[in-house]
Design a protein around this motif. Structure first.
Motif, PDB file in Angstrom:
ATOM      1  N   ASN A 215       2.545 -10.427  -2.410  1.00  0.00           N
ATOM      2  CA  ASN A 215       1.397  -9.545  -2.616  1.00  0.00           C
ATOM      3  C   ASN A 215       0.910  -9.787  -4.027  1.00  0.00           C
ATOM      4  OD1 ASN A 215      -0.005  -6.915  -3.510  1.00  0.00           O
ATOM      5  ND2 ASN A 215       0.100  -6.759  -1.285  1.00  0.00           N
ATOM      6  N   GLN A 216      -0.392  -9.973  -4.175  1.00  0.00           N
ATOM      7  CA  GLN A 216      -0.920 -10.323  -5.500  1.00  0.00           C
ATOM      8  C   GLN A 216      -0.555  -9.277  -6.553  1.00  0.00           C
ATOM      9  OE1 GLN A 216      -4.475 -12.568  -5.907  1.00  0.00           O
ATOM     10  NE2 GLN A 216      -5.328 -11.143  -7.398  1.00  0.00           N
ATOM     11  N   ASP A 217      -0.504  -8.012  -6.168  1.00  0.00           N
ATOM     12  CA  ASP A 217      -0.175  -6.937  -7.121  1.00  0.00           C
ATOM     13  C   ASP A 217       1.310  -6.598  -7.146  1.00  0.00           C
ATOM     14  OD1 ASP A 217      -2.800  -6.787  -7.850  1.00  0.00           O
ATOM     15  OD2 ASP A 217      -3.279  -5.072  -6.573  1.00  0.00           O
ATOM     16  N   GLY A 218       2.108  -7.276  -6.334  1.00  0.00           N
ATOM     17  CA  GLY A 218       3.522  -6.962  -6.275  1.00  0.00           C
ATOM     18  C   GLY A 218       3.755  -5.610  -5.607  1.00  0.00           C
ATOM     19  N   VAL A 219       4.963  -5.054  -5.785  1.00  0.00           N
ATOM     20  CA  VAL A 219       5.319  -3.780  -5.159  1.00  0.00           C
ATOM     21  C   VAL A 219       5.221  -2.671  -6.195  1.00  0.00           C
ATOM     22  CG1 VAL A 219       7.147  -2.483  -3.979  1.00  0.00           C
ATOM     23  CG2 VAL A 219       6.869  -4.931  -3.546  1.00  0.00           C
TER      24      VAL A 219
ATOM     25  N   ARG B 211      -3.456  -3.804  -4.271  1.00  0.00           N
ATOM     26  CA  ARG B 211      -3.171  -2.368  -4.331  1.00  0.00           C
ATOM     27  C   ARG B 211      -2.536  -1.904  -3.019  1.00  0.00           C
ATOM     28  NH1 ARG B 211      -7.470   0.828  -8.019  1.00  0.00           N
ATOM     29  NH2 ARG B 211      -6.436   2.527  -6.971  1.00  0.00           N
ATOM     30  N   PRO B 212      -1.402  -2.519  -2.676  1.00  0.00           N
ATOM     31  CA  PRO B 212      -0.842  -2.314  -1.337  1.00  0.00           C
ATOM     32  C   PRO B 212      -0.387  -0.870  -1.106  1.00  0.00           C
ATOM     33  CG  PRO B 212       0.763  -3.398  -2.739  1.00  0.00           C
ATOM     34  CD  PRO B 212      -0.530  -3.364  -3.509  1.00  0.00           C
ATOM     35  N   ASP B 213      -0.545  -0.395   0.122  1.00  0.00           N
ATOM     36  CA  ASP B 213      -0.051   0.923   0.512  1.00  0.00           C
ATOM     37  C   ASP B 213       1.200   0.757   1.377  1.00  0.00           C
ATOM     38  OD1 ASP B 213      -1.049  -0.024   2.906  1.00  0.00           O
ATOM     39  OD2 ASP B 213      -2.859   1.222   2.835  1.00  0.00           O
ATOM     40  N   GLY B 214       1.654   1.862   1.940  1.00  0.00           N
ATOM     41  CA  GLY B 214       2.885   1.827   2.728  1.00  0.00           C
ATOM     42  C   GLY B 214       2.775   0.934   3.957  1.00  0.00           C
TER      43      GLY B 214
ATOM     44  N   ALA C  93       5.433   2.355   7.196  1.00  0.00           N
ATOM     45  CA  ALA C  93       4.077   1.884   7.522  1.00  0.00           C
ATOM     46  C   ALA C  93       3.365   2.904   8.401  1.00  0.00           C
ATOM     47  CB  ALA C  93       4.152   0.533   8.240  1.00  0.00           C
ATOM     48  N   MET C  94       4.049   3.398   9.414  1.00  0.00           N
ATOM     49  CA  MET C  94       3.417   4.315  10.368  1.00  0.00           C
ATOM     50  C   MET C  94       3.285   5.716   9.786  1.00  0.00           C
ATOM     51  SD  MET C  94       5.102   2.786  13.858  1.00  0.00           S
ATOM     52  CE  MET C  94       4.530   4.162  14.835  1.00  0.00           C
ATOM     53  N   ALA C  95       4.308   6.183   9.075  1.00  0.00           N
ATOM     54  CA  ALA C  95       4.263   7.546   8.523  1.00  0.00           C
ATOM     55  C   ALA C  95       3.158   7.672   7.473  1.00  0.00           C
ATOM     56  CB  ALA C  95       5.625   7.920   7.919  1.00  0.00           C
ATOM     57  N   THR C  96       2.931   6.619   6.697  1.00  0.00           N
ATOM     58  CA  THR C  96       1.921   6.722   5.634  1.00  0.00           C
ATOM     59  C   THR C  96       0.505   6.557   6.190  1.00  0.00           C
ATOM     60  OG1 THR C  96       2.286   4.385   5.084  1.00  0.00           O
ATOM     61  CG2 THR C  96       3.420   6.004   3.744  1.00  0.00           C
TER      62      THR C  96
END
Ligand SMILES: [Mn+2]
Length: 334
Positions: free
Chosen positions: A55-59, A28-31, A163-166
């Motif tokens: 990533n196991q869940d993809g994008v 469940r990747p985030d930014g 990455a930083m903004a989120t």
């Protein structure tokens, strides 16, 4: 390998010495998870390394706009790995959060390198660079690139911005430091298209996100004299609206932003008979949600944490709210 607490210089050296590298981040990747993965992968490719990003869940759809998003594959889509790759786990506090398929893919790894900013990081690798002062793993990747004097590619630049903004909640969360703004400034100077980025990130939501919000507002509960605000997402609701995991990214901030709220909690009924808890705190000295979530088998940061708990929506939320209430009482304030 290197010392138990290697410097960024040593981390850079380990990456340069590896013949091939696999990079992964949490399910469940985030930014931050995706942004740091793509940024580091692109930088290392620019340096001539063989890199596989997974990533196991993809994008998720929400992050499909990221430059080079398609370079992140699901483990099953990776046919072969050259030799025994160095495995790099980014933004991931525990081995389970990477997912079984990722571990299967890197079964013949030479070593595991962990780069993260979660205080609850379990140090599950061989070499760790864990800095809980950093507001985002992306900020650590930027520091690595700068320390090593590696080129900042346009892809890395844009992904590090995301990455930083989120992970800073648009540069608002307390972990945001002057250094964060200095790096953001450098990324802008290097050419980040701020208005395009802001639209892609924060003004491009599917309508179902608003439909979901309409329903969630009807389930709001306030407890402990207004110090806790929570809402619940039933399986039925998720199915009826066709909700994807990333659809509710950040909605919990609406609960946190209510005056007087110390802890905001969101409960999501999963298909496997568990309930996913997301918790936010506005004051770590009164409620450390990483600690509370750890008691429920989860983890995270002091101000943002989560857990996945066996049980019904009602029973899990009752137990969690009771634990938070006790924590707030313990503090001595009414
Ligand atoms: Mn992160």
């Amino acid at each position: 390998m290197a010392a138990p607490h290697p410097s960024l210089q040593e981390i850079g050296r380990i990456l340069l010495d590896a013949p091939s590298i696999v990079i992964a981040s949490h399910t469940r990747p985030d930014g931050d998870a995706l942004g740091s993965t793509i940024a580091l992968a692109d930088t290392l490719r620019e340096l001539g390394k063989t890199v596989v990003a997974v990533n196991q869940d993809g994008v998720p759809q929400r992050y499909a706009f990221l430059p080079c998003a398609s370079s992140v594959r699901k483990p099953g889509a990776v046919k072969e790995l050259a030799g025994a790759p160095l495995f790099v786990a980014l933004d991931t506090s525990s081995p389970e959060r990477l997912g079984d398929e990722v571990w299967k893919l890197v079964a013949n790894r030479s070593a595991t390198l962990v780069i993260d900013h979660h205080a609850s990081n379990q140090k599950f690798g061989d070499v760790h660079h864990v800095n809980q002062e950093s507001p985002a793993t992306g900020q650590l990747i930027y520091e690595l690139i700068e320390t090593m004097d590696w080129p900042l590619t346009p892809t890395a630049r844009d992904n590090l911005w995301v990455a930083m903004a989120t992970d800073t909640g648009s540069f608002q969360y307390p972990a945001t430091t002057p250094r964060t703004f200095a790096i953001a400034s450098r990324l802008l100077e290097a050419g980040v298209d701020l208005s395009w980025m802001s639209v892609a990130l924060f003004q491009n939501y599917p309508f179902r996100r608003l439909e979901l919000l309409r329903e969630l507002l009807g389930t709001i509960r306030r407890s402990a004299g207004g110090q806790i605000a929570s809402w619940s997402m039933s399986r039925e609701l998720i199915k009826r609206l066709g909700i994807q995991p990333d659809d509710h990214d950040g909605l919990i901030d609406m609960l946190r932003s209510i005056a007087g709220v110390v802890v905001a909690a969101s409960f999501e009924e999963e298909a496997d008979g568990t309930v996913r808890i997301s918790a936010r705190s506005t004051d770590a000295s009164r409620a450390n949600v990483a600690q509370i979530c750890q008691a429920f088998g989860g983890g995270g940061h002091r101000l943002a944490a989560g857990a996945k708990v066996q049980g019904t929506l009602e029973s899990v939320s009752e137990r969690f709210l009771a634990a938070v209430t006790q924590e707030l009482d313990h503090d001595g304030t009414p």
